[in-house]
Design a protein around this motif. Structure first.
Motif, short mmCIF file in Angstrom:
data_model
loop_
_atom_site.label_atom_id
_atom_site.label_comp_id
_atom_site.label_asym_id
_atom_site.label_seq_id
_atom_site.Cartn_x
_atom_site.Cartn_y
_atom_site.Cartn_z
N ARG A 74 -20.67 22.82 -3.37
CA ARG A 74 -21.13 23.64 -4.51
C ARG A 74 -20.28 23.43 -5.76
O ARG A 74 -20.78 23.59 -6.87
N TYR A 75 -18.99 23.07 -5.57
CA TYR A 75 -18.08 23.00 -6.71
C TYR A 75 -17.23 21.73 -6.68
O TYR A 75 -16.73 21.32 -5.62
N LEU A 76 -17.10 21.13 -7.86
CA LEU A 76 -16.07 20.12 -8.09
C LEU A 76 -14.79 20.85 -8.44
O LEU A 76 -14.80 21.84 -9.19
N VAL A 77 -13.68 20.38 -7.90
CA VAL A 77 -12.38 21.03 -8.10
C VAL A 77 -11.42 20.01 -8.73
O VAL A 77 -11.14 18.97 -8.14
N LEU A 78 -10.95 20.33 -9.91
CA LEU A 78 -9.99 19.49 -10.62
C LEU A 78 -8.64 20.19 -10.55
O LEU A 78 -8.47 21.29 -11.08
N SER A 79 -7.68 19.57 -9.88
CA SER A 79 -6.39 20.20 -9.64
C SER A 79 -5.29 19.46 -10.39
O SER A 79 -5.24 18.22 -10.38
N ALA A 80 -4.42 20.21 -11.04
CA ALA A 80 -3.22 19.68 -11.67
C ALA A 80 -2.02 20.31 -10.99
O ALA A 80 -2.02 21.53 -10.76
N GLY A 81 -1.02 19.51 -10.68
CA GLY A 81 0.12 20.08 -9.98
C GLY A 81 1.41 19.33 -10.25
O GLY A 81 1.43 18.10 -10.31
N LEU A 93 -16.12 23.20 -11.53
CA LEU A 93 -17.39 22.92 -12.18
C LEU A 93 -18.48 22.92 -11.12
O LEU A 93 -18.29 22.36 -10.03
N GLU A 94 -19.60 23.57 -11.42
CA GLU A 94 -20.72 23.53 -10.48
C GLU A 94 -21.11 22.07 -10.25
O GLU A 94 -21.36 21.32 -11.20
N ALA A 95 -21.16 21.66 -8.99
CA ALA A 95 -21.35 20.25 -8.66
C ALA A 95 -22.74 19.73 -9.03
O ALA A 95 -22.94 18.52 -9.12
N ASP A 96 -23.70 20.63 -9.25
CA ASP A 96 -25.03 20.20 -9.66
C ASP A 96 -25.16 20.09 -11.17
O ASP A 96 -26.25 19.85 -11.70
N ASP A 97 -24.02 20.25 -11.88
CA ASP A 97 -24.01 20.15 -13.35
C ASP A 97 -22.89 19.21 -13.78
O ASP A 97 -21.93 19.63 -14.43
N PRO A 98 -22.97 17.92 -13.41
CA PRO A 98 -21.83 17.02 -13.61
C PRO A 98 -21.44 16.81 -15.07
O PRO A 98 -20.29 16.42 -15.34
N THR A 99 -22.35 17.04 -16.00
CA THR A 99 -22.00 16.86 -17.41
C THR A 99 -21.52 18.15 -18.05
O THR A 99 -21.26 18.20 -19.25
#
Length: 686
Positions: A245-252, A262-268
């Motif tokens: 359901r979600y793309l996860v962008l992680s900074a660490g 970001l909702e994975a069905d809305d890549p832009t």
């Protein structure tokens, strides 16, 4: 240079001044990788090491054949279910690399495994042997099937420098698409519809700092940078939740993290921030149906598990509150269940939180072991896949039936040659460190071994990485020759919780080294060890250099693999990869005089003295981007110049990276070389 005598590194004085301290480095010239004189010196060292160990060639071949003879060369993994497919990998006798495959799913139970036979209806996704071709080195950075199962994104590298080329394969036709991206880092993630693939690239210091979006079928020149991380202490990465359901962008960084989703069905669309970074606060996210699960350490040293609404992910409500005796390692969300991977009393464990029922922990029969969730891509499932091993139990794959609450053994790694776990014993001992801290030691030996026995003592002790009890086929070649093998679970690692890590970093880093020496002396005092060979790699290689300076008389030999032995010079240079990130692990000696003096007091290269050292074998790789080849090269040169004892050997893989040789047969030969050296150094009958 003659291969009959140790190479003599020329001395080219190079001055550096920090905090009023002037230091002359005679071997800094070795840092120039493309200088023909550097390559000539490394090749001369290799020639000398070959000559110095030529009497071990027969023993090395014997051990290689033992490793090979105990290994089922044609084998396949337990298939993992994802939607309409069972995914697995297999190996074939005589081939260096694995083959990734899938078969269409027919029912819920995994297909029956038959050793040496591909599964009926098999589709080969990637054959590592074909991809490797004639290259001396080959590795993969990612392999990700699109959510609908029709496309495969994968990346390859042929040098060991961990920079990959991305390709996309159409799994319905078997054809490669025109999409190709060079110079990417590990990992990546698909959008829900498979129209976009997200990947990371690195900056000039080889730090992953950008996430890009590539639309399948378009020019890579049109790829969009969706996020750029400008703080040099942070790495970034991108993934997809199990629910897709979600793309996860992680900074660490080493001590702080920040997540965007970001909702994975809305890549832009635009990634939205979960909670702004706060120095010292780490958190991660998974999607669990109508809420998020957040694992964090805000006011919770050993981490706490919280829930958060989908529309307010920064609003955390405790689900599992902090416990001083339990370190929460990871959380995995499934429909109807939450599974927590944890650590307590130096051992890993699994806690299950069924929806609407009391939580419980899964029990395991052995006194020391390692267990973790493994291969669980499906969000809706009644089975939890686990990986399990101990020092006498080969790697095992279980399904845990979440309804019946029972373990189902699917496969245990086959060890040929009549291996019987009942012939071996494992133990847990506790050494007492200089400050009174009790340090756990895991030990394995063949039953009836005559004690005291020659011993290999392994250690790491950095980055909160735990060296948990595990099985090794190669190790049997030592145990069956009367060796004891032990792991010192020293501070700086994570075996005893977050405090164990904190007590072995920054200005307490020396605890790592003194803990290891205490473990070695405990083994000798308790009649385990007649002589001890120390072994460690990477940051564990820094440990090897430090204990060689600190207590050389305690050890009969030292094996240091890709060793971080020139740590101070590296951490002083912010232009090098990893340096600024590493300031959160070791401290910042460039701007802090106290940190500089403390690091200088323990780093191996600076502290080589005229004392008598045990024999030392250092192994490195020319294309290593994590610990540069010149660190052990300089260290060995200084040992030869200043130290006594030895011999001091350097072996450089000229076509490899941080992990050494890539093919399985090549890596077995490398391990056989090390084990032959250990046996010879310990003066054990072969």
């Amino acid at each position: 240079m003659s291969s009959q005598t140790p190479p003599t590194a020329k001395k080219v004085p190079s001055e550096r001044v920090h905090h009023g301290d002037t230091v002359v480095d005679d071997y800094a010239w070795l840092t120039v990788k493309d200088d023909p004189e550097t390559i000539a010196y490394l090749e001369a060292e290799n020639a000398y090491t070959r000559q110095a160990t030529s009497h071990l060639e027969e023993l090395q071949e014997t051990i290689f054949q033992e490793i090979k003879g105990r290994t089922l060369e044609t084998d396949l993994s337990v298939p993992t279910r994802k939607k309409g497919w069972w995914y697995y990998s297999r190996t074939e006798e005589g081939k260096q690399y694995g083959i990734q495959c899938r078969v269409a799913a027919d029912g819920d139970a995994p297909p029956e495994l038959k050793a040496g036979e591909p599964l009926p209806g098999e589709q080969v996704l990637l054959d590592g042997n074909e991809l490797a071709g004639d290259n001396d080195f080959f590795s993969m950075g990612t392999s990700a099937v699109s959510p609908d199962g029709t496309l495969l994104a994968y990346s390859v590298n042929f040098t060991g420098d961990e920079r990959f080329t991305l390709r996309v394969k159409d799994l319905t036709t078997g054809e490669l698409l025109d999409d190709e991206v060079s110079g990417i880092f590990y990992g990546g993630a698909w959008s829900a519809d498979g129209r976009a693939f997200f990947y990371t690239t690195v900056d000039d210091a080889w730090r992953p700092n950008r996430v890009h979006r590539h639309m399948i079928g378009t020019s890579t020149e049109d790829d969009v940078v969706v996020h750029q991380e400008d703080d040099e202490r942070f790495w970034i990465g991108v993934g997809l939740t199990r629910s897709e359901r979600y793309l996860v962008l992680s900074a660490g960084s080493k001590i702080t993290s920040e997540v965007r989703i970001l909702e994975a069905d809305d890549p832009t669309g635009e990634f939205r921030l979960v909670r702004p970074r706060e120095t010292g606060v780490e958190y991660g996210l998974d999607h669990a149906g109508d809420h998020f699960l957040i694992l964090h350490n805000q006011n919770a040293e050993n981490f706490e598990l919280a829930t958060a609404p989908l529309d307010a992910p920064a609003d955390w409500t405790p689900l599992i509150e902090h416990r001083a005796d339990t370190r929460l390692l990871n959380v995995e969300a499934f429909q109807g269940y939450t599974v927590v991977h944890l650590r307590r009393d130096g051992l890993t464990g699994i806690r299950v939180l069924p929806e609407g029922a009391e939580p419980y922990e899964i029990s395991f029969p052995e006194p020391i072991y390692d267990v973790a969730p493994s291969g669980n891509p499906e969000f809706v499932t009644e089975r939890l896949r686990l990986g399990y091993t101990s020092m006498i139990t080969p790697p095992s794959v279980y399904d845990y039936d979440l309804r019946a609450r029972e373990l189902i053994l699917l496969k245990r790694k086959t060890v040929l040659g009549g291996y019987d776990p009942a012939d071996y014993e494992q133990f847990r001992e506790w050494a007492t460190a200089e400050d009174g801290t009790r340090v756990p030691i895991s030990i394995v030996a063949r039953k009836g071994v005559e004690r005291p026995a020659p011993t290999v003592l392994y250690g790491y002790g950095s980055y909160e990485i735990s060296i948990d009890p595990s099985f090794s086929v190669a190790r049997l070649s030592l145990l069956d020759r009367g060796f004891v093998f032990a792991v010192a679970h020293i501070r700086g690692g994570g075996e005893m919780g977050r405090h164990w890590y904190e007590d072995g970093k920054f200005q307490q880093k020396k605890n790592t080294f003194t803990d290891f020496v205490a473990a070695a002396k405990h083994l000798a005092a308790e009649n385990w060890s007649s002589s001890i060979i120390a072994r460690g790699g990477s940051a564990g290689g820094l440990l090897m250099g430090a204990i060689a300076n600190l207590s050389p008389e305690t050890f009969a030999g030292v094996v240091a693999e890709v060793p971080f032995v020139d740590a101070l010079n590296t951490i002083l240079d912010p232009s090098l990869p990893l340096t600024i990130i590493e300031w959160d692990e070791w401290g910042d000696p460039l701007h802090n005089a106290e940190v500089y003096e403390y690091m200088k007091s323990y780093t191996p290269y600076e502290n080589v003295s005229g004392q008598i050292y045990p024999p030392i074998l250092a192994i490195t790789s020319l294309n290593d981007t994590r610990v540069y080849y010149h660190e052990p090269a300089k260290w060995i040169a200084r040992l030869r110049e200043v130290g006594k004892g030895g011999p001091f050997l350097l072996k450089t893989e000229m076509e490899a990276g941080h992990g050494g040789r890539s093919g399985r047969y090549d890596s077995w030969r490398e391990e056989a070389f090390v084990l032959a050296w250990i046996l010879d150094t310990a003066k054990v009958e072969r």
